[in-house]
Enzyme design. Structure first.
Site, mmCIF file in Angstrom:
data_model
loop_
_atom_site.group_PDB
_atom_site.id
_atom_site.type_symbol
_atom_site.label_atom_id
_atom_site.label_comp_id
_atom_site.label_asym_id
_atom_site.label_seq_id
_atom_site.Cartn_x
_atom_site.Cartn_y
_atom_site.Cartn_z
ATOM 1 C CB SER A 179 88.572 25.702 6.814
ATOM 2 O OG SER A 179 87.768 24.906 6.974
ATOM 3 C CG HIS A 207 92.363 28.584 7.345
ATOM 4 N ND1 HIS A 207 92.161 30.171 6.931
ATOM 5 C CD2 HIS A 207 91.640 27.907 7.194
ATOM 6 C CE1 HIS A 207 91.214 29.364 5.687
ATOM 7 N NE2 HIS A 207 91.353 28.533 5.735
ATOM 8 C CE LYS A 238 92.626 27.344 1.884
ATOM 9 N NZ LYS A 238 92.371 26.822 3.003
HETATM 10 C C1 LIG Z 1 91.834 25.535 1.832
HETATM 11 C C2 LIG Z 1 91.954 24.088 2.722
HETATM 12 C C3 LIG Z 1 92.785 23.337 2.283
HETATM 13 C C4 LIG Z 1 93.273 23.141 0.656
HETATM 14 O O1 LIG Z 1 93.940 23.721 0.538
HETATM 15 P P1 LIG Z 1 94.100 24.044 -0.978
HETATM 16 O O2 LIG Z 1 95.690 24.359 -1.122
HETATM 17 O O3 LIG Z 1 92.814 25.393 -1.334
HETATM 18 O O4 LIG Z 1 93.712 23.215 -2.046
HETATM 19 C C5 LIG Z 1 93.089 22.263 3.311
HETATM 20 N N1 LIG Z 1 92.563 22.099 4.150
HETATM 21 C C6 LIG Z 1 91.764 22.987 4.733
HETATM 22 C C7 LIG Z 1 91.499 23.271 6.257
HETATM 23 C C8 LIG Z 1 91.560 24.337 3.917
HETATM 24 O O5 LIG Z 1 91.136 25.728 4.708
#
Ligand SMILES: *Cc1c(COP(=O)(O)O)cnc(C)c1O
Length: 384
Positions: A179, A207, A238
């Site tokens: 991330s 992602h 996302k």
């Molecule tokens: C954003 C993210 C999360 C958390 O997801 P949310 O739905 O925002 O709580 C978990 N793992 C990774 C790799 C992320 O980038």
């Protein structure tokens, strides 16, 4: 000085002194490439939404969902909060990623906590890439499993740890697309290790889902990888542009999560209108290849135009392009200088990234214009 919280005041002052105090900006428009923040317009490179969060079809679907189901779910899934909208979305998600069964969670953070603590515990071991998302580390600690971290992408080190382990269950956990770095885990290599050492693989595709692989099916599709040892997790806030997360995998794994994942059992179901909107989002992701094509083109523009002198772009082929600066204060001051030019790029500091690797995390989106990315590269060149 001696208020009940004076020790906290001291800690907060320490954060400030080390360039680590974080602040929030006030966003006044939908998330996107062009935003109004604190009363001023910017081109933003901050969002994990690669295009859909403000999409008119999704706004319409959310309205339709609210009209049909109301605003709140009002109960947990196991009591009476599990609506037809949630259920249909779970079926669509499983089909989309090509796995037997899927289960919705409220957030990715909660999903990771729930998966790891439901599947492993004392006497088990979790093997984690050092650059994994914080939620995966927190999950292992909460599960009380032994946590073994291996150097970023170092499968030889991982294999040594697996071979030496006496744990009853072995769970490898990894970001699929890292991330803060944008690089990819070697999923086929990890699956081979799972076979050799009788381990399971939790793949966090926050992602990759909606972005990588044929029709945006995610990182498993990108590698054309398929294994009953995979527990696949992706977020829906996302690329999918809404909110939430899901887990997909073998039916017994998913059923165990329904029974035992505490962040699933002991929480209110997400508003069904979100599930209703997400079904539409999945359609858009599947149908509209142009967003992904445009994203890859923009990645090419940034990497082609930016000429490294003092700072380098990390080895990323994805929408997350890290520009590693090093010091916390310098990263913040570069981020502020960009903001002065109307360009928002977040400075990411420890503990989100290792010490000495504070960076600008440039997130590209299909909503950016080529000219936006060219301008960013130009302004960066004048700052370094
Ligand atoms: C954003 C993210 C999360 C958390 O997801 P949310 O739905 O925002 O709580 C978990 N793992 C990774 C790799 C992320 O980038």
């Amino acid at each position: 000085m001696d208020t009940p919280f004076s020790t906290l005041a001291g800690e907060l002052a320490g954060l400030e002194a080390n360039g680590l105090r974080r602040t929030r900006r006030l966003l006044e428009t939908p998330q996107g490439a062009r935003v109004t923040v604190d009363g001023r317009e910017y081109v933003a490179f901050c969002s994990n939404d690669y295009r859909l969060a403000g999409h008119p079809e999704l706004i319409e679907a959310a309205r339709e969902g609210a009209a049909r189901y109301g605003v709140g779910a009002g109960a947990s899934h196991l009591v009476l909060g599990h609506t037809k909208a949630h259920h249909a979305l779970e079926e669509a998600l499983a089909a989309f990623v090509g796995l037997p069964r899927a289960l919705l969670f409220s957030t990715g953070y909660m999903a990771n906590i729930g998966i790891v603590s439901a599947l492993v515990g004392r006497g088990d071991a979790v093997f984690a890439d050092r650059l994994n998302h914080a939620s995966l580390n927190d999950a292992a600690l909460l599960a009380r499993a032994q946590l073994k971290r291996y150097a970023h992408l170092d499968l030889a080190a991982l294999e040594r740890q697996l071979a030496a382990s006496r744990a009853r269950r072995k769970l490898i956990v990894t970001d699929a697309v890292f991330s803060m770095d944008g690089d990819l885990a070697d999923v086929p290599g990890l699956l081979q290790l799972c076979e050799r050492h009788d381990a399971w693989l939790l793949l966090d595709d926050a992602h990759g889902f909606g972005v990588l692989g044929r029709a945006g099916r995610g990182t498993l599709a990108h590698f054309e990888a398929d294994s009953p040892r995979v527990i696949y997790m992706a977020t829906l806030g996302k690329a999918a542009g809404v909110f939430g997360a899901f887990v997909a995998g073998e039916p017994d794994v998913v059923e165990m999560l329904v029974q035992r994942a505490r962040p699933y059992v002991y929480t209110t179901a997400t508003p069904p209108l979100l599930a209703h909107a997400l079904a539409r989002s999945l359609d858009l992701i599947e149908r509209e290849e142009w967003r992904r094509e445009r994203l890859w083109a923009l990645v090419g523009v940034l990497r082609g135009r930016f000429e490294p002198r003092r700072w380098r772009l990390g080895a990323s082929t994805t929408a997350i392009q890290p520009l590693v600066i090093g010091g916390n204060e310098e990263a913040v001051s570069v981020s502020s200088a960009l903001a002065g030019e109307g360009l928002l790029v977040p400075a990411i500091r420890p503990p989100t990234v290792p010490r000495g690797t504070a960076r600008l995390r440039i997130s590209l989106s299909a909503a950016h214009e080529v000219a936006d990315v060219e301008r960013l590269a130009r302004v960066l060149a004048t700052l370094q």
